[in-house]
Design an enzyme around this catalytic site. Structure first.
Site, PDB file in Angstrom:
ATOM      1  N   CYS A 335       0.797  -1.236   0.000  1.00  0.00           N
ATOM      2  CA  CYS A 335       0.000   0.000   0.000  1.00  0.00           C
ATOM      3  C   CYS A 335       0.826   1.282   0.000  1.00  0.00           C
ATOM      4  CB  CYS A 335      -0.967   0.041   1.169  1.00  0.00           C
ATOM      5  SG  CYS A 335      -1.260  -1.496   1.987  1.00  0.00           S
ATOM      6  N   ARG A 364       7.074 -10.942   5.633  1.00  0.00           N
ATOM      7  CA  ARG A 364       6.592 -10.745   6.994  1.00  0.00           C
ATOM      8  C   ARG A 364       7.233 -11.807   7.876  1.00  0.00           C
ATOM      9  NH1 ARG A 364       0.094  -9.762   5.826  1.00  0.00           N
ATOM     10  NH2 ARG A 364       0.425  -8.016   4.404  1.00  0.00           N
ATOM     11  N   GLN A 382       1.282 -11.088  -3.303  1.00  0.00           N
ATOM     12  CA  GLN A 382      -0.142 -10.772  -3.279  1.00  0.00           C
ATOM     13  C   GLN A 382      -0.577 -10.270  -4.653  1.00  0.00           C
ATOM     14  OE1 GLN A 382       0.158  -7.678  -0.242  1.00  0.00           O
ATOM     15  NE2 GLN A 382      -0.937  -8.997   1.204  1.00  0.00           N
ATOM     16  N   ASP A 384      -2.229  -7.751  -5.340  1.00  0.00           N
ATOM     17  CA  ASP A 384      -2.666  -6.611  -4.555  1.00  0.00           C
ATOM     18  C   ASP A 384      -3.135  -5.485  -5.476  1.00  0.00           C
ATOM     19  OD1 ASP A 384      -3.140  -5.276  -2.248  1.00  0.00           O
ATOM     20  OD2 ASP A 384      -1.046  -5.017  -1.668  1.00  0.00           O
ATOM     21  N   HIS A 386      -4.912  -1.249  -5.185  1.00  0.00           N
ATOM     22  CA  HIS A 386      -5.489  -0.176  -4.400  1.00  0.00           C
ATOM     23  C   HIS A 386      -6.268   0.728  -5.324  1.00  0.00           C
ATOM     24  CE1 HIS A 386      -2.286  -1.762  -1.849  1.00  0.00           C
ATOM     25  NE2 HIS A 386      -3.144  -1.517  -0.889  1.00  0.00           N
ATOM     26  N   LYS A 469     -14.036  -4.289   6.345  1.00  0.00           N
ATOM     27  CA  LYS A 469     -13.622  -5.118   5.222  1.00  0.00           C
ATOM     28  C   LYS A 469     -14.623  -6.219   4.895  1.00  0.00           C
ATOM     29  CE  LYS A 469     -10.487  -7.811   8.186  1.00  0.00           C
ATOM     30  NZ  LYS A 469      -9.092  -8.196   8.445  1.00  0.00           N
ATOM     31  N   HIS A 515      -8.339  -1.203  -0.442  1.00  0.00           N
ATOM     32  CA  HIS A 515      -7.359  -2.291  -0.585  1.00  0.00           C
ATOM     33  C   HIS A 515      -8.117  -3.500  -1.080  1.00  0.00           C
ATOM     34  CE1 HIS A 515      -4.542  -0.424   2.524  1.00  0.00           C
ATOM     35  NE2 HIS A 515      -5.664   0.248   2.668  1.00  0.00           N
TER      36      HIS A 515
END
Length: 644
Positions: A335, A364, A382, A384, A386, A469, A515
């Site tokens: 992000c 992580r 991911q 991912d 945005h 979410k 997200h």
RNA sequence: GCCGAUUUAGCUCAGCUGGUAGAGCACCUCAUUCGUAAUGAGGGGGUCGGGGGUUCGAAUCCCUCAAUCGGCACCA
């Protein structure tokens, strides 16, 4: 008098306080004998309970699906009694029913081992054979506390103390043994039967709190009938056969090694699968109006302080310090990177919604105990994205994401989806009216999706600290559920980074950031696919689609021709030219789960045909090479590229 | 991270109460050229997870670290 209504609609009068058992006896002794509990107005209740008001009654025998919970719960009590009989000084805590069974948590200096199971099960069978009645008593708090204190049951004392003062405390006795319990129970221990099994031991924190003592948990299961237990055990074996870690070895997909805990060594075949997923997702996203970017793997600590991750997740981040003493972190999320791209150059409301996607590899430092194959790793990718948009656009964008996710899951054969909305947690940022708007938008998505027949639910207080979410959970071929996709509305990060766009009124305005991930983690999704298909991938996903098995060397040259022709058509194909028998080759490549075997010998080489054998079938089909490759190439087209 | 278990050849596993490592499959070589789930014969291969200790002697006992497995806790 009270009126009792039976399932067939008949009504009879009884004196108030008549028990369910009395009612059953009044109908027939045999009914009374085989009844283990009753449902009063649909609520499961002890058969010995007095009926005090007009009610619909339904007698439950032990084969009734509703009795399964009782069998398991009763069995948990018997387990606890057996353990206390065999291991004096062991304290009992709680023993609830769970999916597929139950457990009981004990406190004991020395934990149990599976070697103890035989003795415990034997004792349980003895208790069941005694067929003691479950007798309910109602105690006062003081009475209960006094009893459990005297018995040295510190955990029970604590439990009693947490029950509201005005609430009755129910105690269930079976012979001399008793436990604090909400109930209901069946009439006696004998009703449990013999189809139970202790499964495993595990550690578990008291009250699920890692600051509290570690208890020793025994997991077990029970069914009404032995064949149901056997079927369940068989299902567990099936799950084990599908285990992605095992299949990965058998199919040569990836491996792990000690130097890289939680990080994947992708082999050629596994990586082909991984890349197939990425290519697919890339097409779907491009079609849906996303742009794809790539952001740095290592970024200065300052950026993570601005985003807030440093403060919250520092101990879960991989940190690196360079020669000049600058501290960097491997990105744990994409992000902040995407916000930088948004901020670079002035944005107008005309640019919104701006959908920035990245196949972002994040690191992580997950707790060692959390690692699990490729399902939970320390470095993962991911899908991912945005979406920077206005508040007014949230609902519309979330709905578009929903439709995209549903369509994607369907392409992978997942049609049983559960969608849950997680709402504001106690610890959160942002004003309530902003939360109201965000939750309302997602709630409308949830309602719309529910109208379409998808199962939905709400997890109150489970949202992220920056916004509510939606979470997408899919169910695989053997019924296990996996949470994959997520849509999160964020009013926080754009503000922290000072992102803005120029609104129609020429004012600088902070955008909303959504997200969104659909696979979630590519690694995890790959693992789910492996287990869902048990390694038998559909052709388009299969890392190696075809193996040519030659029967004699005379077919070698023809095999090379086939390879060239098949690769021209985009098929992933290899040849096995080894001097081995056809039986041997068929066996080996079947075990490697190659979906298509083309067997060729002298005959096929002469007339340019192939003998096709598909994984999972022993049938052989003969056809011309061109015909075969045309059909296979058509089958191997990804679902989103198929024309129909 | 916590509780428990495990770690022996590429894989699956055996190795009793300490006496110096074994099987099947895989691999390599040779023979066999075979029609849809294991052709035969021969051969090579192990610092017994790492480190430390006890002992005349450790795969085996003790300590420690690591990884893995089953749970718990965690999952931005």
């Amino acid at each position: 008098m009270i009126y009792v209504t039976f399932p067939d609609g008949a009504q009879r009068q009884f004196a108030p306080g008549t028990t369910g058992l009395d009612v059953a006896k009044s109908i027939s002794p045999s009914l009374a004998k085989r009844t283990v509990a009753m449902a009063l107005d649909g609520v499961l209740t002890d058969l010995a309970d007095p009926i005090t008001r007009d009610a619909k009654i339904d007698f439950v025998n032990r084969e009734d699906p509703r009795a399964l919970e009782l069998i398991r719960h009763d069995c948990a009590h018997v387990l606890a009694e057996a353990v206390q009989a065999l291991y004096p000084g062991t304290q009992v805590t709680i023993g609830p029913v769970i999916d597929n069974g139950f457990y009981y948590d004990f406190f004991r200096a020395e934990p149990f081992t599976p070697e103890d199971f035989a003795a415990i099960e034997k004792k349980m069978r003895e208790i069941i054979a005694k067929d003691q009645a479950f007798v309910r008593e109602v105690w006062t708090r003081d009475q209960a506390i006094a009893h459990f204190e005297k018995a040295g049951e510190a955990f029970k004392v604590e439990l009693v103390q947490t029950i509201p003062a005005d609430q009755d405390l129910k105690i269930y006795k079976q012979g001399d043994w008793l436990d604090l319990c909400r109930g209901p129970h069946m009439t006696s221990t004998g009703k449990i039967g013999s189809a139970f099994k202790l499964m495993k031991v595990a550690g578990a924190y008291w009250r699920g709190d890692s600051t509290k003592p570690m208890l020793s948990r025994i997991y077990a299961t029970a069914f009404a009938k032995q064949d149901e237990l056997d079927a369940y055990l068989k299902q567990l074996e099936e799950a084990e056969r599908r285990d992605h870690r095992r299949l990965a070895r058998e199919m040569d997909l990836f491996h792990f090694q000690e130097e890289g805990p939680g990080t994947v060594f992708w082999h050629a075949k596994g990586w082909t699968l991984f890349q197939t997923l990425i290519s697919y997702m890339r097409r779907r996203q491009q079609q849906a109006g996303y742009i794809e970017v790539n952001t740095p793997q290592v970024l200065d600590r300052a950026l993570w302080e601005t985003s807030g991750h440093w403060q919250t997740y520092r101990e879960n981040m991989f940190i690196t310090q360079t020669e000049d003493e600058r501290v960097f972190a491997l990105k744990p999320m994409n992000c902040p990177g995407h916000v930088q791209i948004f901020k670079n150059g002035l944005k107008s409301y005309r640019d919104l919604p701006l959908k920035i996607a990245e196949f972002g590899t994040v690191h992580r430092y997950e707790p060692s105990g959390a690692l699990h194959g490729i399902m939970r790793v320390r470095a993962f990718t991911q899908d991912d994205a945005h979406i920077f948009c206005t508040e007014e656009q949230i609902m519309d964008e979330a709905m578009k994401i929903n439709d995209l996710i549903m369509s994607i899951y369907e392409d992978f054969g997942f049609t049983d989806i559960v969608l849950k909305l997680s709402t504001r947690p106690e610890k959160r940022v942002g004003s309530d009216d902003v939360w109201d708007k965000a939750e309302a938008a997602l709630m409308r998505v949830l309602e719309k999706v529910a109208e379409g027949g998808v199962r939905t639910g709400v997890n109150p207080g489970e949202g992220a600290f920056y916004g509510p979410k939606l979470e997408y959970t899919l169910r695989d071929a053997i019924g296990r559920e996996w949470q994959c996709g997520t849509t999160q509305v964020d009013f926080n990060l754009p503000t922290r980074f000072g992102a803005f766009y120029i609104a129609p009124d020429s004012e600088k305005t902070v955008p909303v950031m959504i997200h969104r991930a659909m696979f979630g983690s590519l690694e995890r999704f790959t693992g789910i696919l492996i287990e869902h298909h048990a390694g038998h991938f559909p052709l388009w996903l299969s890392p190696q689609q075809i193996t040519i098995c030659t029967i004699t060397q005379e077919a070698d040259e023809y095999a090379m021709e086939i390879i060239a022709e098949a690769r021209k058509r985009g098929l992933r194909i290899e040849a096995d030219l080894r001097n081995e028998k056809i039986n041997y080759k068929v066996r080996e490549h079947s075990l490697a789960k190659i979906p298509v075997l083309l067997c060729i010998g002298r005959k096929e080489a002469a007339d340019k045909s192939v003998s096709i054998r598909r994984l999972g079938s022993q049938a052989q089909t003969s056809m011309s090479l061109d015909e075969a490759l045309t059909a296979l190439a058509a089958e191997a087209v990804a679902p989103d590229l198929k024309l129909n």
